[in-house]
Design a protein around this motif. Structure first.
Motif, PDB file in Angstrom:
ATOM      1  N   ASP A 255       0.839  -1.210   0.000  1.00  0.00           N
ATOM      2  CA  ASP A 255       0.000   0.000   0.000  1.00  0.00           C
ATOM      3  C   ASP A 255       0.872   1.257   0.000  1.00  0.00           C
ATOM      4  OD1 ASP A 255      -2.333  -1.441  -0.057  1.00  0.00           O
ATOM      5  OD2 ASP A 255      -2.756  -1.242   2.080  1.00  0.00           O
ATOM      6  N   ALA A 256       1.928   1.232   0.815  1.00  0.00           N
ATOM      7  CA  ALA A 256       2.822   2.391   0.882  1.00  0.00           C
ATOM      8  C   ALA A 256       3.539   2.606  -0.447  1.00  0.00           C
ATOM      9  CB  ALA A 256       3.842   2.192   2.004  1.00  0.00           C
ATOM     10  N   LEU A 257       3.932   1.521  -1.099  1.00  0.00           N
ATOM     11  CA  LEU A 257       4.614   1.644  -2.387  1.00  0.00           C
ATOM     12  C   LEU A 257       3.661   2.149  -3.470  1.00  0.00           C
ATOM     13  CD1 LEU A 257       6.721  -1.642  -2.217  1.00  0.00           C
ATOM     14  CD2 LEU A 257       7.632   0.690  -2.264  1.00  0.00           C
ATOM     15  N   VAL A 258       2.425   1.668  -3.438  1.00  0.00           N
ATOM     16  CA  VAL A 258       1.427   2.162  -4.393  1.00  0.00           C
ATOM     17  C   VAL A 258       1.173   3.646  -4.145  1.00  0.00           C
ATOM     18  CG1 VAL A 258      -0.971   1.979  -5.133  1.00  0.00           C
ATOM     19  CG2 VAL A 258       0.368  -0.096  -4.741  1.00  0.00           C
ATOM     20  N   GLY A 259       1.122   4.014  -2.881  1.00  0.00           N
ATOM     21  CA  GLY A 259       0.950   5.431  -2.547  1.00  0.00           C
ATOM     22  C   GLY A 259       2.101   6.283  -3.039  1.00  0.00           C
ATOM     23  N   ALA A 260       3.284   5.691  -3.116  1.00  0.00           N
ATOM     24  CA  ALA A 260       4.456   6.422  -3.615  1.00  0.00           C
ATOM     25  C   ALA A 260       4.490   6.478  -5.137  1.00  0.00           C
ATOM     26  CB  ALA A 260       5.732   5.755  -3.100  1.00  0.00           C
ATOM     27  N   GLY A 261       3.608   5.693  -5.797  1.00  0.00           N
ATOM     28  CA  GLY A 261       3.525   5.757  -7.252  1.00  0.00           C
ATOM     29  C   GLY A 261       3.865   4.473  -7.977  1.00  0.00           C
ATOM     30  N   LEU A 262       4.046   3.367  -7.264  1.00  0.00           N
ATOM     31  CA  LEU A 262       4.365   2.105  -7.920  1.00  0.00           C
ATOM     32  C   LEU A 262       3.249   1.706  -8.878  1.00  0.00           C
ATOM     33  CD1 LEU A 262       6.401  -0.312  -7.996  1.00  0.00           C
ATOM     34  CD2 LEU A 262       4.874  -1.443  -6.351  1.00  0.00           C
ATOM     35  N   ASN A 263       3.628   1.230 -10.072  1.00  0.00           N
ATOM     36  CA  ASN A 263       2.643   0.923 -11.111  1.00  0.00           C
ATOM     37  C   ASN A 263       2.349  -0.564 -11.290  1.00  0.00           C
ATOM     38  OD1 ASN A 263       4.373   3.502 -12.475  1.00  0.00           O
ATOM     39  ND2 ASN A 263       2.152   3.692 -12.376  1.00  0.00           N
ATOM     40  N   SER A 264       3.334  -1.439 -11.056  1.00  0.00           N
ATOM     41  CA  SER A 264       3.124  -2.869 -11.301  1.00  0.00           C
ATOM     42  C   SER A 264       4.143  -3.676 -10.509  1.00  0.00           C
ATOM     43  CB  SER A 264       3.232  -3.194 -12.797  1.00  0.00           C
ATOM     44  OG  SER A 264       4.539  -2.915 -13.273  1.00  0.00           O
ATOM     45  N   VAL A 265       3.920  -5.005 -10.471  1.00  0.00           N
ATOM     46  CA  VAL A 265       4.810  -5.900  -9.729  1.00  0.00           C
ATOM     47  C   VAL A 265       5.097  -7.137 -10.564  1.00  0.00           C
ATOM     48  CG1 VAL A 265       5.149  -7.269  -7.630  1.00  0.00           C
ATOM     49  CG2 VAL A 265       3.856  -5.131  -7.506  1.00  0.00           C
ATOM     50  N   GLN A 266       6.364  -7.565 -10.554  1.00  0.00           N
ATOM     51  CA  GLN A 266       6.741  -8.863 -11.098  1.00  0.00           C
ATOM     52  C   GLN A 266       7.277  -9.710  -9.956  1.00  0.00           C
ATOM     53  OE1 GLN A 266       8.978  -9.700 -14.950  1.00  0.00           O
ATOM     54  NE2 GLN A 266      10.555 -10.217 -13.461  1.00  0.00           N
ATOM     55  N   LEU A 267       6.649 -10.852  -9.760  1.00  0.00           N
ATOM     56  CA  LEU A 267       7.013 -11.766  -8.683  1.00  0.00           C
ATOM     57  C   LEU A 267       7.737 -12.969  -9.267  1.00  0.00           C
ATOM     58  CD1 LEU A 267       6.627 -12.686  -5.642  1.00  0.00           C
ATOM     59  CD2 LEU A 267       4.511 -13.790  -6.430  1.00  0.00           C
ATOM     60  N   SER A 268       8.843 -13.368  -8.644  1.00  0.00           N
ATOM     61  CA  SER A 268       9.558 -14.563  -9.096  1.00  0.00           C
ATOM     62  C   SER A 268       9.104 -15.773  -8.295  1.00  0.00           C
ATOM     63  CB  SER A 268      11.071 -14.384  -8.921  1.00  0.00           C
ATOM     64  OG  SER A 268      11.419 -14.382  -7.550  1.00  0.00           O
ATOM     65  N   VAL A 269       9.092 -16.924  -8.959  1.00  0.00           N
ATOM     66  CA  VAL A 269       8.839 -18.197  -8.281  1.00  0.00           C
ATOM     67  C   VAL A 269       9.675 -19.259  -8.982  1.00  0.00           C
ATOM     68  CG1 VAL A 269       6.816 -18.803  -9.669  1.00  0.00           C
ATOM     69  CG2 VAL A 269       7.041 -19.733  -7.363  1.00  0.00           C
TER      70      VAL A 269
ATOM     71  N   LYS B  71       1.664 -16.219  -0.692  1.00  0.00           N
ATOM     72  CA  LYS B  71       1.012 -15.146   0.070  1.00  0.00           C
ATOM     73  C   LYS B  71       1.205 -13.800  -0.621  1.00  0.00           C
ATOM     74  CE  LYS B  71       0.957 -12.969   4.647  1.00  0.00           C
ATOM     75  NZ  LYS B  71       1.565 -12.981   6.016  1.00  0.00           N
ATOM     76  N   ALA B  72       2.416 -13.558  -1.114  1.00  0.00           N
ATOM     77  CA  ALA B  72       2.697 -12.293  -1.805  1.00  0.00           C
ATOM     78  C   ALA B  72       1.830 -12.154  -3.045  1.00  0.00           C
ATOM     79  CB  ALA B  72       4.179 -12.229  -2.181  1.00  0.00           C
ATOM     80  N   ALA B  73       1.611 -13.253  -3.765  1.00  0.00           N
ATOM     81  CA  ALA B  73       0.754 -13.208  -4.951  1.00  0.00           C
ATOM     82  C   ALA B  73      -0.645 -12.738  -4.582  1.00  0.00           C
ATOM     83  CB  ALA B  73       0.701 -14.579  -5.617  1.00  0.00           C
ATOM     84  N   GLY B  74      -1.171 -13.236  -3.461  1.00  0.00           N
ATOM     85  CA  GLY B  74      -2.492 -12.806  -3.016  1.00  0.00           C
ATOM     86  C   GLY B  74      -2.531 -11.332  -2.669  1.00  0.00           C
ATOM     87  N   ILE B  75      -1.462 -10.832  -2.064  1.00  0.00           N
ATOM     88  CA  ILE B  75      -1.385  -9.414  -1.707  1.00  0.00           C
ATOM     89  C   ILE B  75      -1.357  -8.544  -2.965  1.00  0.00           C
ATOM     90  CG2 ILE B  75       0.132  -7.665  -0.685  1.00  0.00           C
ATOM     91  CD1 ILE B  75       0.957  -9.839   1.371  1.00  0.00           C
ATOM     92  N   ILE B  76      -0.588  -8.967  -3.954  1.00  0.00           N
ATOM     93  CA  ILE B  76      -0.492  -8.206  -5.206  1.00  0.00           C
ATOM     94  C   ILE B  76      -1.833  -8.200  -5.926  1.00  0.00           C
ATOM     95  CG2 ILE B  76       0.641  -8.084  -7.460  1.00  0.00           C
ATOM     96  CD1 ILE B  76       3.026  -9.622  -6.063  1.00  0.00           C
ATOM     97  N   ARG B  77      -2.460  -9.360  -5.994  1.00  0.00           N
ATOM     98  CA  ARG B  77      -3.751  -9.461  -6.673  1.00  0.00           C
ATOM     99  C   ARG B  77      -4.798  -8.603  -5.983  1.00  0.00           C
ATOM    100  NH1 ARG B  77      -3.918 -10.263 -11.469  1.00  0.00           N
ATOM    101  NH2 ARG B  77      -4.643  -8.164 -11.124  1.00  0.00           N
ATOM    102  N   ALA B  78      -4.798  -8.599  -4.627  1.00  0.00           N
ATOM    103  CA  ALA B  78      -5.768  -7.806  -3.875  1.00  0.00           C
ATOM    104  C   ALA B  78      -5.572  -6.314  -4.118  1.00  0.00           C
ATOM    105  CB  ALA B  78      -5.660  -8.120  -2.385  1.00  0.00           C
ATOM    106  N   ALA B  79      -4.332  -5.908  -4.402  1.00  0.00           N
ATOM    107  CA  ALA B  79      -4.048  -4.494  -4.673  1.00  0.00           C
ATOM    108  C   ALA B  79      -4.467  -4.079  -6.074  1.00  0.00           C
ATOM    109  CB  ALA B  79      -2.557  -4.219  -4.474  1.00  0.00           C
ATOM    110  N   GLU B  80      -4.858  -5.058  -6.894  1.00  0.00           N
ATOM    111  CA  GLU B  80      -5.328  -4.818  -8.261  1.00  0.00           C
ATOM    112  C   GLU B  80      -4.280  -4.133  -9.136  1.00  0.00           C
ATOM    113  OE1 GLU B  80      -9.081  -2.806  -7.913  1.00  0.00           O
ATOM    114  OE2 GLU B  80     -10.123  -4.639  -7.300  1.00  0.00           O
ATOM    115  N   LEU B  81      -3.028  -4.495  -8.896  1.00  0.00           N
ATOM    116  CA  LEU B  81      -1.944  -3.996  -9.735  1.00  0.00           C
ATOM    117  C   LEU B  81      -1.717  -4.942 -10.908  1.00  0.00           C
ATOM    118  CD1 LEU B  81       0.789  -3.029  -7.101  1.00  0.00           C
ATOM    119  CD2 LEU B  81      -0.458  -1.447  -8.579  1.00  0.00           C
ATOM    120  N   PRO B  82      -1.222  -4.447 -12.030  1.00  0.00           N
ATOM    121  CA  PRO B  82      -0.749  -5.350 -13.073  1.00  0.00           C
ATOM    122  C   PRO B  82       0.281  -6.301 -12.473  1.00  0.00           C
ATOM    123  CG  PRO B  82      -0.838  -3.103 -13.897  1.00  0.00           C
ATOM    124  CD  PRO B  82      -1.100  -3.018 -12.423  1.00  0.00           C
ATOM    125  N   PHE B  83       0.086  -7.601 -12.708  1.00  0.00           N
ATOM    126  CA  PHE B  83       0.825  -8.617 -11.967  1.00  0.00           C
ATOM    127  C   PHE B  83       1.481  -9.586 -12.937  1.00  0.00           C
ATOM    128  CE2 PHE B  83      -0.024 -12.626  -9.139  1.00  0.00           C
ATOM    129  CZ  PHE B  83       1.339 -12.771  -8.923  1.00  0.00           C
TER     130      PHE B  83
END
Length: 372
Positions: A100-114, A136-148
């Motif tokens: 949430d803090a990163l999105v508030g700072a202007g983050l646009n998307s996330v790439q997660l490695s597995v 768990k991180a995938a669920g957090i990213i998806r809940a934030a509705e960011l391009p994932f």
């Protein structure tokens, strides 16, 4: 050389520190010490100069960028400069509040490695317990509705589970899955005998990707070609010094994130020069631009404007001379260095992987690696 077309992307390696120990890590064998990392205000200047140069997108990467306590400040600086930002992360340490803090700072998307769809094998490849944290991180990213986006490095020890990996990405809600066959530089080159897949594995994987792409629904699949089996080299970052700039944690600027190992390159540093000077005028960025430097089979090859002689870092890693034709090319006099490895790949495929993990001194971890 001046007047070179503007780059469009920046790989901002904030730190080489990482909670994982992947045996194909793209960071150099000699990692940058944390005490030498650029401060947030220095990254702010890099982003401003990047925007002035024409860069529109920054991959905020590492190591693990979440280990930077000033990450929000760094992301905000990129946002102020008008640059689209993507966080490239292992997911370890990601919480809903931090995102949430990163999105508030202007983050646009996330790439997660597995590392794999199989929990036990994913943890083995990563060198520590991590799969549950990634899920768990995938669920957090998806809940934030960011391009994932999901990134999976493919190799002998996970390629046969490609259908399950794609299904995992669908289940986790990824918009895009990058299926990146291991490229053999740095740590991956050190682990090549263990990681290199067989041709049969790759053939099955290609069929899997083709079948999933025929589906009308599901995430976008990006298949990053392996070059030990194609006989045709991939273009080096779209051409050396043509599209992208990598800035290392200590400010070293490189045309390619694998160019650390090219000891004669003498790369410039953003602490000493502007990004515009680095891009337009530095010897390192001009070393293999265009085609004038080419010799041997590259010099008059009809593909020279398409593959640019292949990968300079791979040529250096395998022959010691970055100006030689990439050995991945079937026309290279050094092609046997790749061909012979590919022919013999997988002869010990039934044995447990013997990874040299990304750790100081190349320590080997026991298969039952534990967190901590």
């Amino acid at each position: 050389m001046t007047g070179t077309a503007a780059p469009w992307a920046l790989l901002a390696e904030l730190t080489h520190a990482c909670p994982l120990h992947c045996p194909y890590c793209s960071n150099p064998l000699e990692l940058v010490r944390r005490s030498t990392e650029l401060a947030a205000d220095e990254w702010a200047r890099v982003f401003t100069e990047s925007a002035d140069l024409g860069i529109v997108q920054a991959h905020i990467s590492g190591g693990e960028p979440l280990l930077r306590r000033d990450l929000e400040e760094i992301v905000a600086a990129a946002h102020r400069a008008g640059i689209y930002t993507q966080l490239v992360t292992s997911g370890l340490g990601l919480t809903a509040d931090r995102l949430d803090a990163l999105v508030g700072a202007g983050l646009n998307s996330v790439q997660l490695s597995v590392q794999d769809s199989d929990r036990e094998n994913s943890d083995l490849i990563a060198g520590r317990t991590s799969y549950a944290a990634k899920e768990k991180a995938a669920g957090i990213i998806r809940a934030a509705e960011l391009p994932f986006g999901l990134n999976v490095v493919l190799h002998r020890h996970n390629l046969d589970r490609l259908p399950q990996i794609i299904e995992m990405g669908e289940r986790w809600g990824a918009d895009r899955i990058e299926l990146a066959n291991a490229q053999f530089y740095g740590w991956a080159l050190r682990n090549r005998e263990t990681l290199l897949p067989t041709r049969e594995q790759l053939d099955r994987a290609k069929q899997t990707v083709a079948a999933y792409r025929e589906k009308s629904e599901g995430p976008e699949l990006v298949w990053v070609l392996p070059d030990y089996y194609e006989g045709v080299p991939k273009p080096c970052m779209g051409g050396w010094g043509a599209r992208s700039i990598t800035v290392a944690p200590d400010g070293t600027a490189l045309p390619c994130p694998a160019a650390y190992a090219m000891t004669d390159l003498r790369p410039p540093n953003v602490r000493d020069h502007s990004l515009e000077w680095i891009w337009q005028r530095s010897e390192a960025f001009n070393a293999y631009r265009g085609t004038a430097w080419m010799s041997g089979p590259c010099g008059d090859c009809p593909r020279r404007e398409t593959d640019f002689g292949g990968c300079r870092c791979q040529a250096h890693a395998l022959t010691g001379d970055a100006s030689r034709t990439d050995p991945a090319c079937s026309l290279s006099p050094d092609h046997h260095l790749v061909r012979d490895r590919a022919v013999h790949a997988g002869r010990d495929a039934g044995t447990a992987p013997d990874f040299v993990y990304r750790r100081p001194g190349g320590a080997r971890l026991a298969p039952a690696a534990q967190e901590g």
